[in-house]
Design a protein around this motif. Sequence first.
Motif, PDB file in Angstrom:
ATOM      1  N   VAL A   1      -9.646  -5.370  -0.461  1.00  0.00           N
ATOM      2  CA  VAL A   1      -9.975  -4.113   0.202  1.00  0.00           C
ATOM      3  C   VAL A   1     -11.478  -4.018   0.455  1.00  0.00           C
TER       4      VAL A   1
ATOM      5  N   ALA B   1     -15.738  -6.688   1.602  1.00  0.00           N
ATOM      6  CA  ALA B   1     -15.524  -6.478   0.167  1.00  0.00           C
ATOM      7  C   ALA B   1     -16.358  -7.472  -0.632  1.00  0.00           C
TER       8      ALA B   1
ATOM      9  N   ARG C   1      -8.858   5.759   0.721  1.00  0.00           N
ATOM     10  CA  ARG C   1     -10.093   5.147   0.223  1.00  0.00           C
ATOM     11  C   ARG C   1      -9.867   3.775  -0.398  1.00  0.00           C
ATOM     12  N   GLY C   2      -8.866   3.059   0.102  1.00  0.00           N
ATOM     13  CA  GLY C   2      -8.623   1.711  -0.378  1.00  0.00           C
ATOM     14  C   GLY C   2      -7.926   1.634  -1.720  1.00  0.00           C
ATOM     15  N   ARG C   3      -7.497   2.784  -2.255  1.00  0.00           N
ATOM     16  CA  ARG C   3      -6.802   2.776  -3.544  1.00  0.00           C
ATOM     17  C   ARG C   3      -5.319   2.522  -3.338  1.00  0.00           C
TER      18      ARG C   3
ATOM     19  N   LYS D   1       0.841  -1.202   0.000  1.00  0.00           N
ATOM     20  CA  LYS D   1       0.000   0.000   0.000  1.00  0.00           C
ATOM     21  C   LYS D   1       0.869   1.242   0.000  1.00  0.00           C
TER      22      LYS D   1
ATOM     23  N   ARG E   1     -12.465  -9.606  -3.105  1.00  0.00           N
ATOM     24  CA  ARG E   1     -11.426  -8.590  -3.173  1.00  0.00           C
ATOM     25  C   ARG E   1     -10.771  -8.429  -1.804  1.00  0.00           C
TER      26      ARG E   1
ATOM     27  N   ASN F   1     -12.965  -1.256   1.767  1.00  0.00           N
ATOM     28  CA  ASN F   1     -13.382   0.139   1.843  1.00  0.00           C
ATOM     29  C   ASN F   1     -14.677   0.356   1.058  1.00  0.00           C
TER      30      ASN F   1
ATOM     31  N   GLN G   1     -14.650   1.502  -2.446  1.00  0.00           N
ATOM     32  CA  GLN G   1     -14.293   0.497  -3.449  1.00  0.00           C
ATOM     33  C   GLN G   1     -15.404  -0.533  -3.641  1.00  0.00           C
ATOM     34  N   GLY G   2     -16.622  -0.184  -3.215  1.00  0.00           N
ATOM     35  CA  GLY G   2     -17.766  -1.063  -3.436  1.00  0.00           C
ATOM     36  C   GLY G   2     -18.063  -2.028  -2.313  1.00  0.00           C
TER      37      GLY G   2
END
Length: 312
Positions: free
Chosen positions: A231, A225, A168-170, A162, A229, A233, A236-237
């Motif tokens: 993440v 998630a 935001r989980g990106r 990371k 996935r 967050n 991120q859906g």
Amino acid sequence: MASVVEGRAWLLLCPGLGRDAEGAAGRDPGPVTSSLIASFAAELGHRAVVVHSSRLVLGVEGGRLTLADTGGHPVAAPAVAYARLSTPQLSADREVTLLRHLAAMGTQLINPADAVLAAVNKFWQLQQLAAAGIPVPDTRTHTDAPLEHVLDVGVPQPCVVKAVRGHRGRRVFLADDDKGLRAVAGSLDDRHPYLLQRYVAHSHGRDLRVVVVDGRAVAAAVRTAGDDRLVSNLAQGGTHTVRTGRHPDAEALAVEAAGVIGLGVAGVDLLFEADGSFTVCEVNCNPTWRPDMPGIAEAIAAACRGRLEAAG
């Protein structure tokens, strides 16, 4: 609410918050900002005011710090302020400078500038948490060393990668081993260092977000998630399920972590370990929440009222 000149408690809104910034004239504020505005008005009445950072001018005149609005009118620094900040756009030259200016003028900040800086740098906060004995994932990072040289030293495998200033989980992904990571290392954005962190398999795709206000866990939710996935967050859906009070040990750990960083308002993300314990993943200085997590805005307004009354 009072005018800027009269307000002793500020809800300070900074640019870049999207709908929650209420930045444009006539623009409908988002749910978080709306709930904060309503709670500040209910809790503090005429003593509270909403202030946009874009309308403030900082100065030093005759050896004294000053504040004015963009119309040139002098502004008294508030006794207490809670700032809503955009983590992606947060700048030491802008928002942090404003927070430092207010503090130097005597304002009590719910989230002080130093705590905000620690929260937005994922390794700074790990330094503080680990030194205080808070459980965090084993992590390696780098400064000037190329990422490939860090891999030569050895990293956890599998490894969560990371960006130290991600949000935001990106810019978060799972590398099965260092061979796979070496294959993509040259393609990673190198404007910021990376964290190479132990993968907590038992928590894959889920975490526990605890919102802490003034040393109390006000709300908690398990975030999950989709599509296997990593993440969880919500940006991120991911989805969330309110679990306030269901994990008291985790909530106590979150309160301790927020206190170590120095934040009066924090969103603490915890990972589920296989033995039933929790590990602190991140501490965030600008948490958001959903309508099914009531009481957060009210708790923030109450924290401001408590400080205001203590200041006399």
